[in-house]
Design a protein around this motif. Structure first.
Motif, mmCIF file in Angstrom:
data_model
loop_
_atom_site.group_PDB
_atom_site.id
_atom_site.type_symbol
_atom_site.label_atom_id
_atom_site.label_comp_id
_atom_site.label_asym_id
_atom_site.label_seq_id
_atom_site.Cartn_x
_atom_site.Cartn_y
_atom_site.Cartn_z
ATOM 1 N N MET A 99 0.855 -1.177 0.000
ATOM 2 C CA MET A 99 0.000 0.000 0.000
ATOM 3 C C MET A 99 0.897 1.235 0.000
ATOM 4 S SD MET A 99 -2.950 -1.235 -0.272
ATOM 5 C CE MET A 99 -4.037 0.138 0.007
ATOM 6 N N ALA A 100 0.568 2.180 -0.870
ATOM 7 C CA ALA A 100 1.370 3.401 -0.995
ATOM 8 C C ALA A 100 0.458 4.619 -0.904
ATOM 9 C CB ALA A 100 2.120 3.401 -2.327
ATOM 10 N N GLU A 101 1.006 5.715 -0.423
ATOM 11 C CA GLU A 101 0.260 6.967 -0.305
ATOM 12 C C GLU A 101 0.884 7.997 -1.236
ATOM 13 O OE1 GLU A 101 -0.939 10.247 3.103
ATOM 14 O OE2 GLU A 101 -0.143 8.309 3.715
ATOM 15 N N TRP A 102 0.031 8.766 -1.924
ATOM 16 C CA TRP A 102 0.523 9.816 -2.803
ATOM 17 C C TRP A 102 -0.442 10.986 -2.766
ATOM 18 C CZ3 TRP A 102 -1.945 5.476 -4.300
ATOM 19 C CH2 TRP A 102 -2.980 5.567 -5.203
ATOM 20 N N GLY A 103 0.019 12.141 -3.226
ATOM 21 C CA GLY A 103 -0.756 13.367 -3.140
ATOM 22 C C GLY A 103 -1.396 13.776 -4.450
ATOM 23 N N ASP A 126 0.813 14.085 -7.576
ATOM 24 C CA ASP A 126 1.727 12.972 -7.804
ATOM 25 C C ASP A 126 1.158 11.984 -8.817
ATOM 26 O OD1 ASP A 126 3.402 14.006 -5.844
ATOM 27 O OD2 ASP A 126 2.482 12.798 -4.261
ATOM 28 N N PRO A 150 1.864 5.522 -7.834
ATOM 29 C CA PRO A 150 3.112 4.942 -7.342
ATOM 30 C C PRO A 150 3.579 3.781 -8.220
ATOM 31 C CG PRO A 150 1.293 4.395 -5.884
ATOM 32 C CD PRO A 150 0.763 5.325 -6.914
ATOM 33 N N ALA A 207 -4.895 13.307 -0.160
ATOM 34 C CA ALA A 207 -3.956 12.196 -0.016
ATOM 35 C C ALA A 207 -4.686 10.947 -0.471
ATOM 36 C CB ALA A 207 -3.501 12.056 1.430
ATOM 37 N N ARG A 208 -4.006 10.155 -1.250
ATOM 38 C CA ARG A 208 -4.603 8.915 -1.741
ATOM 39 C C ARG A 208 -3.794 7.744 -1.215
ATOM 40 N NH1 ARG A 208 -4.432 11.899 -7.165
ATOM 41 N NH2 ARG A 208 -6.441 12.919 -7.214
ATOM 42 N N LEU A 209 -4.478 6.630 -1.027
ATOM 43 C CA LEU A 209 -3.840 5.406 -0.573
ATOM 44 C C LEU A 209 -4.320 4.281 -1.472
ATOM 45 C CD1 LEU A 209 -2.130 3.967 1.640
ATOM 46 C CD2 LEU A 209 -4.274 3.566 2.847
ATOM 47 N N GLY A 210 -3.385 3.527 -2.010
ATOM 48 C CA GLY A 210 -3.773 2.437 -2.885
ATOM 49 C C GLY A 210 -2.636 1.468 -3.118
#
Length: 84
Positions: free
Chosen positions: A11-15, A18, A21, A52-55
């Motif tokens: 799981m990665a977080e990006w803005g 961005d 990932p 903020a996104r998480l996926g």
């Protein structure tokens, strides 16, 4: 870890500015080193939403994981692997 013992997911977080990932794996006979790369957009006129996104970010290994360790290449931490 997927059932094929080759596809790793983290799981990665990006803005808001961005890119999605990208998970990269460096494989050795005894270990797999993982790195998440996220590219940001910048420049004149670029407006970024404050989100903020998480996926998931996935990578397919060249060979099965087997008994190799999995390590976060950035921090040096050993990661636990949950097989599904």
């Amino acid at each position: 870890m997927s059932g094929d013992d080759r596809t790793l997911t983290v799981m990665a977080e990006w803005g808001g500015c961005d890119s999605l990932p990208h998970l990269r794996a460096t494989e050795t006979p005894k270990a797999v080193l993982l790195t998440v790369r996220i590219a940001g957009r910048t420049g004149a006129g670029v407006v970024c939403p404050a989100v903020a996104r998480l996926g998931p970010a996935r990578v397919t290994l060249h060979t099965v994981l087997g008994l190799r360790t999995v390590t976060d290449e950035t921090t040096g931490r050993r990661l636990s692997v949950r097989r599904q």
